[in-house]
Scaffold this motif. Structure first.
Motif, PDB file in Angstrom:
ATOM      1  N   GLY A  92      14.679   2.217   5.515  1.00  0.00           N
ATOM      2  CA  GLY A  92      15.004   2.200   4.093  1.00  0.00           C
ATOM      3  C   GLY A  92      16.398   1.628   3.898  1.00  0.00           C
ATOM      4  N   ARG A  93      16.742   0.612   4.702  1.00  0.00           N
ATOM      5  CA  ARG A  93      18.100   0.061   4.696  1.00  0.00           C
ATOM      6  C   ARG A  93      18.220  -1.062   3.664  1.00  0.00           C
ATOM      7  NH1 ARG A  93      22.119  -0.105   9.064  1.00  0.00           N
ATOM      8  NH2 ARG A  93      23.235  -2.066   9.209  1.00  0.00           N
ATOM      9  N   ALA A  94      19.352  -1.106   2.965  1.00  0.00           N
ATOM     10  CA  ALA A  94      19.602  -2.158   1.982  1.00  0.00           C
ATOM     11  C   ALA A  94      19.648  -3.514   2.692  1.00  0.00           C
ATOM     12  CB  ALA A  94      20.924  -1.908   1.273  1.00  0.00           C
ATOM     13  N   SER A  95      19.055  -4.531   2.067  1.00  0.00           N
ATOM     14  CA  SER A  95      18.926  -5.821   2.747  1.00  0.00           C
ATOM     15  C   SER A  95      20.254  -6.553   2.872  1.00  0.00           C
ATOM     16  CB  SER A  95      17.908  -6.696   2.012  1.00  0.00           C
ATOM     17  OG  SER A  95      18.364  -6.898   0.693  1.00  0.00           O
ATOM     18  N   SER A 118      18.328   5.579   6.277  1.00  0.00           N
ATOM     19  CA  SER A 118      19.574   5.182   5.621  1.00  0.00           C
ATOM     20  C   SER A 118      20.179   6.346   4.851  1.00  0.00           C
ATOM     21  CB  SER A 118      19.327   4.023   4.672  1.00  0.00           C
ATOM     22  OG  SER A 118      19.476   2.846   5.377  1.00  0.00           O
ATOM     23  N   GLY A 119      21.492   6.514   4.992  1.00  0.00           N
ATOM     24  CA  GLY A 119      22.193   7.588   4.287  1.00  0.00           C
ATOM     25  C   GLY A 119      22.338   8.850   5.112  1.00  0.00           C
ATOM     26  N   LYS A 120      21.491   9.013   6.144  1.00  0.00           N
ATOM     27  CA  LYS A 120      21.522  10.234   6.974  1.00  0.00           C
ATOM     28  C   LYS A 120      22.499  10.071   8.141  1.00  0.00           C
ATOM     29  CE  LYS A 120      19.119  12.545   4.685  1.00  0.00           C
ATOM     30  NZ  LYS A 120      19.753  13.738   4.241  1.00  0.00           N
ATOM     31  N   PRO A 121      22.899  11.182   8.748  1.00  0.00           N
ATOM     32  CA  PRO A 121      23.756  11.071   9.941  1.00  0.00           C
ATOM     33  C   PRO A 121      23.036  10.276  11.036  1.00  0.00           C
ATOM     34  CG  PRO A 121      23.671  13.342   9.140  1.00  0.00           C
ATOM     35  CD  PRO A 121      22.642  12.587   8.361  1.00  0.00           C
ATOM     36  N   SER A 122      23.784   9.499  11.809  1.00  0.00           N
ATOM     37  CA  SER A 122      23.198   8.680  12.868  1.00  0.00           C
ATOM     38  C   SER A 122      22.507   9.564  13.905  1.00  0.00           C
ATOM     39  CB  SER A 122      24.278   7.851  13.542  1.00  0.00           C
ATOM     40  OG  SER A 122      24.886   7.023  12.583  1.00  0.00           O
ATOM     41  N   GLY A 123      21.409   9.056  14.462  1.00  0.00           N
ATOM     42  CA  GLY A 123      20.628   9.822  15.440  1.00  0.00           C
ATOM     43  C   GLY A 123      21.324   9.889  16.785  1.00  0.00           C
ATOM     44  N   THR A 124      21.581  11.119  17.261  1.00  0.00           N
ATOM     45  CA  THR A 124      22.226  11.272  18.568  1.00  0.00           C
ATOM     46  C   THR A 124      21.383  12.125  19.518  1.00  0.00           C
ATOM     47  OG1 THR A 124      23.482  13.195  17.796  1.00  0.00           O
ATOM     48  CG2 THR A 124      24.579  11.059  17.639  1.00  0.00           C
ATOM     49  N   ARG A 125      20.255  12.638  19.038  1.00  0.00           N
ATOM     50  CA  ARG A 125      19.371  13.362  19.964  1.00  0.00           C
ATOM     51  C   ARG A 125      17.920  13.221  19.499  1.00  0.00           C
ATOM     52  NH1 ARG A 125      20.322  19.759  18.542  1.00  0.00           N
ATOM     53  NH2 ARG A 125      20.018  19.452  16.316  1.00  0.00           N
ATOM     54  N   VAL A 152      33.148  -6.826  -3.380  1.00  0.00           N
ATOM     55  CA  VAL A 152      33.030  -7.626  -2.168  1.00  0.00           C
ATOM     56  C   VAL A 152      33.857  -6.977  -1.059  1.00  0.00           C
ATOM     57  CG1 VAL A 152      33.416  -9.902  -1.145  1.00  0.00           C
ATOM     58  CG2 VAL A 152      32.732  -9.709  -3.545  1.00  0.00           C
ATOM     59  N   VAL A 153      33.209  -6.679   0.066  1.00  0.00           N
ATOM     60  CA  VAL A 153      33.916  -6.058   1.182  1.00  0.00           C
ATOM     61  C   VAL A 153      33.629  -6.852   2.453  1.00  0.00           C
ATOM     62  CG1 VAL A 153      33.950  -3.708   0.278  1.00  0.00           C
ATOM     63  CG2 VAL A 153      31.959  -4.499   1.532  1.00  0.00           C
ATOM     64  N   GLU A 154      34.509  -6.714   3.455  1.00  0.00           N
ATOM     65  CA  GLU A 154      34.305  -7.421   4.726  1.00  0.00           C
ATOM     66  C   GLU A 154      33.045  -6.936   5.432  1.00  0.00           C
ATOM     67  OE1 GLU A 154      35.372  -9.900   6.389  1.00  0.00           O
ATOM     68  OE2 GLU A 154      37.162 -10.470   5.276  1.00  0.00           O
ATOM     69  N   SER A 155      32.803  -5.625   5.349  1.00  0.00           N
ATOM     70  CA  SER A 155      31.674  -5.032   6.055  1.00  0.00           C
ATOM     71  C   SER A 155      30.755  -4.356   5.041  1.00  0.00           C
ATOM     72  CB  SER A 155      32.207  -4.009   7.054  1.00  0.00           C
ATOM     73  OG  SER A 155      31.141  -3.320   7.645  1.00  0.00           O
ATOM     74  N   PRO A 156      29.590  -4.949   4.763  1.00  0.00           N
ATOM     75  CA  PRO A 156      28.738  -4.416   3.692  1.00  0.00           C
ATOM     76  C   PRO A 156      28.405  -2.933   3.847  1.00  0.00           C
ATOM     77  CG  PRO A 156      27.929  -6.541   4.449  1.00  0.00           C
ATOM     78  CD  PRO A 156      29.032  -6.155   5.377  1.00  0.00           C
ATOM     79  N   GLY A 157      28.306  -2.449   5.100  1.00  0.00           N
ATOM     80  CA  GLY A 157      27.949  -1.044   5.337  1.00  0.00           C
ATOM     81  C   GLY A 157      28.919  -0.063   4.698  1.00  0.00           C
ATOM     82  N   MET A 158      30.146  -0.520   4.430  1.00  0.00           N
ATOM     83  CA  MET A 158      31.168   0.353   3.841  1.00  0.00           C
ATOM     84  C   MET A 158      30.793   0.868   2.454  1.00  0.00           C
ATOM     85  SD  MET A 158      34.542  -1.882   4.400  1.00  0.00           S
ATOM     86  CE  MET A 158      35.460  -1.962   5.931  1.00  0.00           C
ATOM     87  N   LYS A 159      29.916   0.135   1.777  1.00  0.00           N
ATOM     88  CA  LYS A 159      29.640   0.468   0.375  1.00  0.00           C
ATOM     89  C   LYS A 159      28.674   1.642   0.232  1.00  0.00           C
ATOM     90  CE  LYS A 159      28.015  -3.516  -0.608  1.00  0.00           C
ATOM     91  NZ  LYS A 159      27.414  -4.697  -1.232  1.00  0.00           N
ATOM     92  N   TYR A 160      27.904   1.916   1.306  1.00  0.00           N
ATOM     93  CA  TYR A 160      26.769   2.805   1.133  1.00  0.00           C
ATOM     94  C   TYR A 160      27.069   4.254   1.454  1.00  0.00           C
ATOM     95  CZ  TYR A 160      24.309  -1.430   0.349  1.00  0.00           C
ATOM     96  OH  TYR A 160      23.921  -2.612  -0.192  1.00  0.00           O
ATOM     97  N   LYS A 161      26.267   5.123   0.819  1.00  0.00           N
ATOM     98  CA  LYS A 161      26.292   6.550   1.150  1.00  0.00           C
ATOM     99  C   LYS A 161      25.908   6.667   2.622  1.00  0.00           C
ATOM    100  CE  LYS A 161      23.990  10.798  -0.103  1.00  0.00           C
ATOM    101  NZ  LYS A 161      24.445  11.786  -1.007  1.00  0.00           N
ATOM    102  N   ARG A 200      32.889  10.241   4.443  1.00  0.00           N
ATOM    103  CA  ARG A 200      31.655   9.733   3.834  1.00  0.00           C
ATOM    104  C   ARG A 200      30.574  10.817   3.772  1.00  0.00           C
ATOM    105  NH1 ARG A 200      34.600   5.588   5.015  1.00  0.00           N
ATOM    106  NH2 ARG A 200      34.268   3.605   3.968  1.00  0.00           N
ATOM    107  N   SER A 201      30.478  11.633   4.828  1.00  0.00           N
ATOM    108  CA  SER A 201      29.506  12.747   4.805  1.00  0.00           C
ATOM    109  C   SER A 201      29.751  13.625   3.589  1.00  0.00           C
ATOM    110  CB  SER A 201      29.669  13.651   6.029  1.00  0.00           C
ATOM    111  OG  SER A 201      29.493  12.931   7.194  1.00  0.00           O
ATOM    112  N   ALA A 202      31.021  13.824   3.282  1.00  0.00           N
ATOM    113  CA  ALA A 202      31.383  14.718   2.173  1.00  0.00           C
ATOM    114  C   ALA A 202      31.458  13.966   0.841  1.00  0.00           C
ATOM    115  CB  ALA A 202      32.722  15.377   2.483  1.00  0.00           C
ATOM    116  N   SER A 203      30.947  12.736   0.815  1.00  0.00           N
ATOM    117  CA  SER A 203      31.006  11.916  -0.408  1.00  0.00           C
ATOM    118  C   SER A 203      32.412  11.937  -1.020  1.00  0.00           C
ATOM    119  CB  SER A 203      29.981  12.381  -1.441  1.00  0.00           C
ATOM    120  OG  SER A 203      28.709  12.288  -0.899  1.00  0.00           O
ATOM    121  N   TYR A 204      33.437  11.815  -0.194  1.00  0.00           N
ATOM    122  CA  TYR A 204      34.857  11.699  -0.604  1.00  0.00           C
ATOM    123  C   TYR A 204      35.399  12.970  -1.242  1.00  0.00           C
ATOM    124  CZ  TYR A 204      33.566   6.990   0.457  1.00  0.00           C
ATOM    125  OH  TYR A 204      33.095   5.895   1.123  1.00  0.00           O
TER     126      TYR A 204
END
Ligand code: AMP
Ligand code: MG
Length: 340
Positions: A56-59, A146-153, A223-232, A331-335
């Motif tokens: 469900g990742r933004a294109s 998308s939006g969830k904590p990265s999978g580590t297990r 506009v940001v250098e790294s698009p991933g920065m914009k997302y929840k 980011r987890s805490a939505s700022y």
């Protein structure tokens, strides 16, 4: 049907099969030293499109391309300058991604229409063997919706992706626990777009200079250098508050002040007895940022099962690996942040 490969069993044959599936356009989830990746053949746009669908990742959020051998770089990117070359020589393989000018072989869906692509060489035997077996570079974002904590297990990953991918390779809990440091060399200065285990000091030691993008600790827009920065990002289901003060007593006091009825606190091992809350989850020892980075995504998932009225997370000092930890926690805490 998703096949689960347990890394503890004799895996060579299975890794070869998973590599073949990747080459043929299927999705495979695999371990790396940072977090798990959901991979596809980076040269196959249709296969890469399936990653965006599964997550469900933004294109407009590009994928990082993973390689198993430094020699693959020249076929994927162009115009590598001496600073970039030095970074490659110093940090690959490792928890490090370098943004470089892409060649046309990289489909535009991978780079989200940018003229650059992130290249990473994981320092993990299973990842290495899998990419070798595939015989192609592997586009792979973190294995989480998308939006969830990265999978580590593996337990967390199975819940989100079983039935959606061809293979899930179980490599145990991710060692680092946070995604790679993403760096782009801008006007000859390495600029950190996403902090990680490779710290600004490490980069200064290698090339003498390093900048950190302004958006590391704040919400990026436009506009940001790294698009991933914009997302929840990295967010548990319930409301979350991040608190940090250098003074440990002040930190404990502020946490206690903000606790509600059914509040779960994620905090330091040593402070458990000072906090009065519904449930206390330990993220690591004071000053042991390796331990905290290893645990944090796992705990941000575990916390949902208590259905808390509030999650309070104790932060860390923004130095070294602490920069990466705070970048994720903010980011987890939505700022939603109290402290210094
Ligand atoms: P993930 O795949 O979930 O680890 O996230 C990858 C991160 O790398 C995102 O924040 C992207 O915005 C960033 N990234 C990937 N490729 C590029 C690129 N070509 N330019 C800038 N940032 C990138
Ligand atoms: Mg991610």
């Amino acid at each position: 049907m998703t096949k689960i490969i347990d890394f503890k069993e004799g895996i060579t044959e299975e890794i070869n099969n998973a590599g073949k599936a990747l080459k043929e356009g299927k999705l495979v989830i695999f371990p790396t030293e940072t977090v798990y990746g959901i991979g596809a053949n980076a040269l196959d746009s249709k296969a890469c499109e399936n990653i965006f669908v599964a997550k469900g990742r933004a294109s407009d959020n590009p994928l990082i391309v993973h390689i198993s051998n430094i020699n693959q770089i020249d076929s994927l990117v162009t115009n590598i300058n001496p600073v970039e070359q030095r970074l490659i020589d110093t940090f690959m393989p490792g928890p490090f991604t370098l943004i470089l000018k892409k060649k046309d072989v990289i489909p535009s869906i991978v780079s989200a229409n940018l003229d650059t692509v992130g290249i990473r060489m994981p320092d993990n035997k299973i990842a290495h063997d899998l990419i070798e077996a595939a015989g192609v570079p592997i586009a792979a974002p973190s294995a989480n919706l998308s939006g969830k904590p990265s999978g580590t297990r593996i337990e967390d990953i199975k819940k989100e992706f079983e039935g959606k991918v061809e293979y899930i390779i179980d490599g145990g809990e991710s060692k680092v626990g946070l995604e790679s440091t993403v760096v782009k060399v801008i006007d000859n200065i390495p600029t950190i777009l996403r902090p990680g285990k490779i710290t600004p000091e490490d980069i200064i030691n290698a090339v003498g200079v390093c900048k950190i993008d302004d958006n590391i600790f704040r919400k990026a827009t436009g506009v940001v250098e790294s698009p991933g920065m914009k997302y929840k990002h990295y967010a548990p289901v319930n409301e979350c508050l991040l608190i940090y003060f250098d003074d440990i007593n002040k930190l404990a006091e502020e946490v206690n002040k903000n606790i509600k009825d059914k509040t779960v606190v994620i905090g330091y091992n040593e402070l458990e007895d000072k906090i009065n809350c519904y449930k206390y989850l330990k993220h690591g020892s004071i000053n042991n940022y390796e331990e905290i980075s290893h645990n944090i995504f796992k705990l941000l998932r575990e916390v949902d099962k208590y259905n808390p009225d509030l999650i309070i997370i104790m932060g860390v000092k923004k130095v070294g690996l602490g920069i990466a930890i705070m970048n994720r926690l903010i980011r987890s805490a939505s700022y939603n942040y109290i402290g210094e």
